[in-house]
Design an enzyme around this catalytic site. Sequence first.
Site, PDB file in Angstrom:
ATOM      1  N   ASP A 143       0.817  -1.220   0.000  1.00 36.23           N
ATOM      2  CA  ASP A 143       0.000   0.000   0.000  1.00 36.23           C
ATOM      3  C   ASP A 143       0.847   1.264   0.000  1.00 36.23           C
ATOM      4  OD1 ASP A 143       0.814  -0.893   2.591  1.00 36.23           O
ATOM      5  OD2 ASP A 143      -0.499   0.599   3.493  1.00 36.23           O
ATOM      6  N   LYS A 184      -6.667  -0.258   6.305  1.00 35.84           N
ATOM      7  CA  LYS A 184      -5.507   0.012   7.146  1.00 35.84           C
ATOM      8  C   LYS A 184      -5.355   1.505   7.363  1.00 35.84           C
ATOM      9  CE  LYS A 184      -1.155   0.753   6.398  1.00 35.84           C
ATOM     10  NZ  LYS A 184       0.264   0.756   6.056  1.00 35.84           N
ATOM     11  N   GLU A 201      -3.145   0.291  13.556  1.00 29.41           N
ATOM     12  CA  GLU A 201      -1.680   0.330  13.466  1.00 29.41           C
ATOM     13  C   GLU A 201      -1.090   1.604  14.079  1.00 29.41           C
ATOM     14  OE1 GLU A 201       1.993   0.182  10.186  1.00 29.41           O
ATOM     15  OE2 GLU A 201      -0.084   0.149   9.494  1.00 29.41           O
ATOM     16  N   GLU A 253       2.193   2.587  14.857  1.00 27.58           N
ATOM     17  CA  GLU A 253       3.585   2.119  14.747  1.00 27.58           C
ATOM     18  C   GLU A 253       4.490   2.890  15.705  1.00 27.58           C
ATOM     19  OE1 GLU A 253       7.288   1.584  11.585  1.00 27.58           O
ATOM     20  OE2 GLU A 253       5.321   2.199  10.837  1.00 27.58           O
ATOM     21  N   LYS A 276      -1.926  -4.269  13.939  1.00 24.41           N
ATOM     22  CA  LYS A 276      -0.636  -4.276  13.249  1.00 24.41           C
ATOM     23  C   LYS A 276       0.373  -3.533  14.127  1.00 24.41           C
ATOM     24  CE  LYS A 276       1.700  -3.479   8.840  1.00 24.41           C
ATOM     25  NZ  LYS A 276       1.562  -3.268   7.397  1.00 24.41           N
ATOM     26  N   SER A 286       2.373  -8.750   8.645  1.00 18.28           N
ATOM     27  CA  SER A 286       1.849  -7.852   7.626  1.00 18.28           C
ATOM     28  C   SER A 286       3.050  -7.054   7.148  1.00 18.28           C
ATOM     29  CB  SER A 286       0.758  -6.939   8.195  1.00 18.28           C
ATOM     30  OG  SER A 286       0.316  -6.020   7.203  1.00 18.28           O
ATOM     31  N   TYR A 346       6.217   6.698   4.443  1.00 22.48           N
ATOM     32  CA  TYR A 346       5.535   5.853   3.466  1.00 22.48           C
ATOM     33  C   TYR A 346       4.994   6.720   2.350  1.00 22.48           C
ATOM     34  CZ  TYR A 346       5.743   1.679   6.336  1.00 22.48           C
ATOM     35  OH  TYR A 346       6.199   0.601   7.052  1.00 22.48           O
TER      36      TYR A 346
END
Length: 385
Positions: free
Chosen positions: A60, A172, A212, A214, A254, A323, A385
Amino acid sequence: MATVKLSSPATGLLAGGRTRRSAPARRATVIRAAAGSYADELVSTAKSVASPGRGILAIDESNATCGKRLSSIGLDNTEANRQAYRQLLLTTAGLGEYISGAILFEETLYQSTTDGKKFVDCLKDQNIMPGIKVDKGLVPLPGSNNESWCQGLDGLASRCAEYYKQGARFAKWRTVVSIPCGPSALAVKEAAWGLARYAAIAQDNGLVPIVEPEILLDGDHGIDRTLEVAEKVWSEVFFYLAQNNVLFEGILLKPSMVTPGAEHKEKASPETIAKYTLTMLRRRVPPAVPGIMFLSGGQSEVEATLNLNAMNQSPNPWHVSFSYARALQNSVLKTWQGRPENMEAAQKALLVRAKANSLAQLGRYTGEGESDDAKKGMFQKGYTY
């Protein structure tokens, strides 16, 4: 004298003629109330993604980030090149044996192969659930210690409804927490609240939300500090998930693994990382959650797989799997090099990595025969990202 039976296990009758529902029936009613008309489908989707020996392929990346991947092998960042690379990944024969879900970028969700077959259908043919990235990226958080928050709640309901129509069945949303920057109470609360609102909206539109937050690898802190922050973050996340009436049976997590900071002087063994990570999860994650799908976060391909394997050496309350983006794709890109004649070899490289992580999910990975390239770390300070 006649005896009045107040309740009967066989008939479920209560005094006054009322019917007593069985425990499964009561639980089903609670689930439907929590997630609306999609409740049963959400539970089914989450269980399918969290199926034994399988995990998620994360592809993604935004167009800009995908462009960086392509430039590493000398390719221009064009839609045709992005399509060619993602076609390579999504048409790999046998991928569904090891992969249960694929997270797509919006562009990919609506794309087809060069032969005209929708990528969504390529996935469904292999029993792989299509997923979709729905957040709109990180921006500076005013009033914080140089931290970020994730945007994308505006218009999220309508986007989720459209993604569902296109075939997506899970979503997500990635936000981040930085240990070197604090993290501040404001940043943790913003991350947790944003994830909870997104999760409620996604479920209301038929998509299983991957939650998620992170915790970035950046920093020179030890593993105990990571554990402390992770427990704080997940505590707030579940507090706000509950406040927003999110159905826990219809979500996936995640998380980052609990590791020392990337610049810490001592590396932790897979056994130590497994011990700390599972300790954190057992303290914070209800067993109602069906799946824990770890992100790799810049670990090497082998490192991420060894750590996952260590966490599956004894039974867990949840499906503990992967993942991965870079930890599944790095070898593939290097093998492909953008050349059509390398496509078959690149797909074999993907299957090698997917099978390795499938074995790790089952606790059977040994690490034997791995290449030196697969052992190279991929951490990038301040990675976006």
